[in-house]
Write a protein that holds these residues in place. Structure first.
Motif, PDB file in Angstrom:
ATOM      1  N   TRP A  41       0.761  -1.259   0.116  1.00  0.00           N
ATOM      2  CA  TRP A  41       0.059   0.026   0.024  1.00  0.00           C
ATOM      3  C   TRP A  41       0.758   1.388   0.201  1.00  0.00           C
ATOM      4  CZ3 TRP A  41       1.629   2.495   4.127  1.00  0.00           C
ATOM      5  CH2 TRP A  41       2.092   1.589   5.361  1.00  0.00           C
ATOM      6  N   VAL A  71       5.608  -5.969   5.351  1.00  0.00           N
ATOM      7  CA  VAL A  71       5.211  -5.687   6.670  1.00  0.00           C
ATOM      8  C   VAL A  71       3.777  -5.627   6.955  1.00  0.00           C
ATOM      9  CG1 VAL A  71       5.324  -4.049   8.618  1.00  0.00           C
ATOM     10  CG2 VAL A  71       7.191  -4.073   7.043  1.00  0.00           C
ATOM     11  N   GLY A  72       3.349  -6.618   7.404  1.00  0.00           N
ATOM     12  CA  GLY A  72       1.850  -6.823   7.830  1.00  0.00           C
ATOM     13  C   GLY A  72       0.950  -7.282   6.916  1.00  0.00           C
ATOM     14  N   ARG A  93       5.018 -10.513   9.617  1.00  0.00           N
ATOM     15  CA  ARG A  93       3.252 -10.465   9.799  1.00  0.00           C
ATOM     16  C   ARG A  93       2.725  -9.464  10.779  1.00  0.00           C
ATOM     17  NH1 ARG A  93      -0.387 -13.549   7.277  1.00  0.00           N
ATOM     18  NH2 ARG A  93      -1.949 -11.779   7.935  1.00  0.00           N
ATOM     19  N   SER A  95       5.115  -7.355  12.126  1.00  0.00           N
ATOM     20  CA  SER A  95       6.119  -6.272  12.389  1.00  0.00           C
ATOM     21  C   SER A  95       7.049  -6.445  13.599  1.00  0.00           C
ATOM     22  CB  SER A  95       5.615  -4.831  12.450  1.00  0.00           C
ATOM     23  OG  SER A  95       4.998  -4.538  13.384  1.00  0.00           O
ATOM     24  N   LYS A 104      12.488   4.135  10.320  1.00  0.00           N
ATOM     25  CA  LYS A 104      11.642   5.283  10.766  1.00  0.00           C
ATOM     26  C   LYS A 104      10.607   5.716   9.886  1.00  0.00           C
ATOM     27  CE  LYS A 104      14.577   6.795  13.902  1.00  0.00           C
ATOM     28  NZ  LYS A 104      14.203   6.846  15.360  1.00  0.00           N
ATOM     29  N   GLY A 105      10.406   4.967   8.645  1.00  0.00           N
ATOM     30  CA  GLY A 105       9.359   4.990   7.755  1.00  0.00           C
ATOM     31  C   GLY A 105       9.604   4.220   6.739  1.00  0.00           C
ATOM     32  N   LEU A 106       8.334   3.712   5.937  1.00  0.00           N
ATOM     33  CA  LEU A 106       8.432   3.232   4.627  1.00  0.00           C
ATOM     34  C   LEU A 106       8.535   3.794   3.414  1.00  0.00           C
ATOM     35  CD1 LEU A 106       5.743   0.199   5.638  1.00  0.00           C
ATOM     36  CD2 LEU A 106       8.374   0.095   5.705  1.00  0.00           C
ATOM     37  N   VAL A 123      16.148   6.209   3.414  1.00  0.00           N
ATOM     38  CA  VAL A 123      14.905   6.126   3.968  1.00  0.00           C
ATOM     39  C   VAL A 123      14.087   6.871   2.565  1.00  0.00           C
ATOM     40  CG1 VAL A 123      12.900   7.463   5.385  1.00  0.00           C
ATOM     41  CG2 VAL A 123      15.126   6.443   6.375  1.00  0.00           C
ATOM     42  N   GLY A 124      13.014   6.197   2.224  1.00  0.00           N
ATOM     43  CA  GLY A 124      12.554   7.037   1.057  1.00  0.00           C
ATOM     44  C   GLY A 124      12.705   5.989  -0.103  1.00  0.00           C
TER      45      GLY A 124
ATOM     46  N   ARG B  54      -7.239  -1.689   4.499  1.00  0.00           N
ATOM     47  CA  ARG B  54      -6.466  -1.962   5.281  1.00  0.00           C
ATOM     48  C   ARG B  54      -7.003  -2.995   6.545  1.00  0.00           C
ATOM     49  NH1 ARG B  54      -4.394   0.353   1.523  1.00  0.00           N
ATOM     50  NH2 ARG B  54      -4.546  -1.741   0.826  1.00  0.00           N
ATOM     51  N   PRO B 118      -3.012  -6.316  11.924  1.00  0.00           N
ATOM     52  CA  PRO B 118      -2.491  -5.831  10.509  1.00  0.00           C
ATOM     53  C   PRO B 118      -3.116  -4.369  10.351  1.00  0.00           C
ATOM     54  CG  PRO B 118      -3.509  -8.109  10.618  1.00  0.00           C
ATOM     55  CD  PRO B 118      -3.762  -7.565  12.171  1.00  0.00           C
ATOM     56  N   ILE B 121      -0.631  -2.350  12.116  1.00  0.00           N
ATOM     57  CA  ILE B 121       0.566  -1.868  11.480  1.00  0.00           C
ATOM     58  C   ILE B 121       0.512  -1.209  10.285  1.00  0.00           C
ATOM     59  CG2 ILE B 121       2.347  -3.429  10.123  1.00  0.00           C
ATOM     60  CD1 ILE B 121       1.515  -5.668  11.987  1.00  0.00           C
ATOM     61  N   ALA B 122      -0.503  -1.297   9.480  1.00  0.00           N
ATOM     62  CA  ALA B 122      -0.612  -0.482   8.222  1.00  0.00           C
ATOM     63  C   ALA B 122      -0.685   1.091   8.695  1.00  0.00           C
ATOM     64  CB  ALA B 122      -1.601  -0.808   7.267  1.00  0.00           C
ATOM     65  N   TRP B 125       2.428   2.923   9.901  1.00  0.00           N
ATOM     66  CA  TRP B 125       3.482   3.097   9.016  1.00  0.00           C
ATOM     67  C   TRP B 125       3.040   4.004   7.780  1.00  0.00           C
ATOM     68  CZ3 TRP B 125       8.144   2.963  10.889  1.00  0.00           C
ATOM     69  CH2 TRP B 125       8.469   1.971  11.879  1.00  0.00           C
ATOM     70  N   ALA B 126       1.773   4.397   7.770  1.00  0.00           N
ATOM     71  CA  ALA B 126       1.238   5.027   6.711  1.00  0.00           C
ATOM     72  C   ALA B 126       1.239   6.644   7.568  1.00  0.00           C
ATOM     73  CB  ALA B 126      -0.053   4.786   6.515  1.00  0.00           C
ATOM     74  N   GLN B 129       5.566  10.203  10.970  1.00  0.00           N
ATOM     75  CA  GLN B 129       6.210   9.826  12.230  1.00  0.00           C
ATOM     76  C   GLN B 129       6.338  10.907  13.155  1.00  0.00           C
ATOM     77  OE1 GLN B 129       6.165   6.258  12.872  1.00  0.00           O
ATOM     78  NE2 GLN B 129       5.122   6.422  11.140  1.00  0.00           N
ATOM     79  N   ILE B 140      10.339  11.269   2.703  1.00  0.00           N
ATOM     80  CA  ILE B 140       9.373  10.450   3.345  1.00  0.00           C
ATOM     81  C   ILE B 140       8.037  11.158   3.049  1.00  0.00           C
ATOM     82  CG2 ILE B 140       9.256  11.230   5.776  1.00  0.00           C
ATOM     83  CD1 ILE B 140       9.846   8.061   6.558  1.00  0.00           C
ATOM     84  N   MET B 141       7.031  10.188   3.078  1.00  0.00           N
ATOM     85  CA  MET B 141       5.460  10.611   2.993  1.00  0.00           C
ATOM     86  C   MET B 141       4.926  10.041   4.081  1.00  0.00           C
ATOM     87  SD  MET B 141       4.769   9.624  -1.026  1.00  0.00           S
ATOM     88  CE  MET B 141       3.179  10.183  -0.871  1.00  0.00           C
TER      89      MET B 141
END
Lengths: 143, 180
Positions: A41, A71-72, A93, A95, A104-106, A123-124, B54, B118, B121-122, B125-126, B129, B140-141
């Motif tokens: 996603w 992740v997840g 699954r 995390s 720090k982020g995905l 990152v990024g 999600r 789940p 978790i989504a 990380w969405a 931070q 980063i977004m």
């Protein structure tokens, strides 16, 4: 990618792949390992994903292993996006594995050197077959 | 140059991934000395569809969807480390001073509402931070919500530290997405 100060030891990582077979990072000692944390996603994750396969094809398996740690999400969701890939997809699954890494982020990506230390991070999204990144990895192989 | 083009493509892809309702909102950009910020108001329908897919229930995610949600993108195109804290961000202008509701506060709410792993978790990380450190080249977004909806347009001030020196970027004429 950016050098990790002090090159600390890589956190543990032992996760099942998409076929349920567990892979332990410690068994890959002696190779470079690129560990990419991602989710289907996450738009930048999706964008950079094909470049992970292209990167893997630029190196011999004995030189570099690319691990894409999802992740997840479940195997069906992952497979519908990734299909047959040249990289090893691992499933985190709950995390729990990712929480042990300095994420720090995905997406977040780390390169573990041949001695099992965190050498590089990003990152990024990136294009991992970009010449500058490939040169960084070849440089680590020469150490 | 190739990395820069990739970032531009990724941004376009990210925007394209949002439902049409979200794309109709006005994004605002700010840049200063190689630090770039983009804020895009998110429509309630876009937020709902993302989190329902999600694993959230409509009831559980309702307070988040009803809040003033924005998608942020921050790029560090400098050669120095960049640090920022979401708790320091504030609205200004006629809207008055409003802070952001931090992701940790939302996670407490998901615990109270019994949201499953789940989906959480989504969610985690969405989000943009609470505290981030960007190395040169990082970007980063993430989503974030204001603690309350301002009336009308507002100014958003984003403080940051670049190589231990304090700076800020201001985005003018931001507005929450209209209810849909």
């Amino acid at each position: 990618m950016t050098a990790v100060p002090g090159t600390p030891g890589a956190p543990p990582l032992a996760l099942p792949d998409i076929d349920g077979k567990t892979l332990d990072l410690s068994t890959l000692r002696g190779r470079l390992v690129l560990v990419n944390f991602w989710a289907t996603w996450c738009p930048p994750c999706r964008r950079e994903f094909p470049s992970l396969s292209r990167l893997q094809r630029l190196f011999k398996p004995a030189e570099l292993a690319v691990l894409a740690v999802n992740v997840g999400e479940d195997a069906e969701t992952i497979f519908s996006f990734a299909g047959a890939s040249d990289v090893t997809i691992l499933l985190d699954r709950d995390s729990a594995a990712m929480r042990r890494w300095p994420v720090k982020g995905l997406p977040s990506t780390f390169v573990v050197d041949r001695k099992g230390r965190l050498a590089l991070r990003a990152v990024g999204g990136r294009e991992f077959d970009d010449a500058a990144i490939v040169a960084q990895l070849r440089g680590l192989l020469r150490l | 140059m190739r990395a820069h083009r990739f970032k531009q493509l990724a941004i376009l892809l990210a925007i394209a991934a949002l439902p049409a309702a979200a794309q109709s909102q006005s994004a605002r950009h700010g840049t200063r000395d190689g630090v770039a910020v983009k804020a895009t108001p998110l429509a309630r329908s876009a937020v709902l569809s993302f989190y329902l897919a999600r694993g959230f229930s409509a009831e559980a995610i309702a307070p988040y969807a009803d809040a003033c949600a924005l998608s942020f993108e921050v790029q560090n195109n400098t050669k120095k480390p960049l640090r920022l804290r979401l708790a320091d961000w504030r609205t200004g202008g006629a809207a008055g001073s409003i802070s952001f509701r931090l992701p940790e506060s939302w996670e407490d709410e998901w615990t109270r509402r019994g949201v499953a792993g789940p989906a959480r978790i989504a969610f985690r990380w969405a989000q943009f931070q609470s505290e981030l450190e960007f190395a040169p080249g990082d970007w980063i977004m993430g989503m974030a919500t204001l603690a309350r909806r301002p009336d009308g347009a507002f100014r958003l001030t984003i403080p940051y530290t670049l190589d231990k020196r304090k700076h800020e970027i201001t985005l003018d004429r931001l507005a929450c997405a209209a209810a849909d």
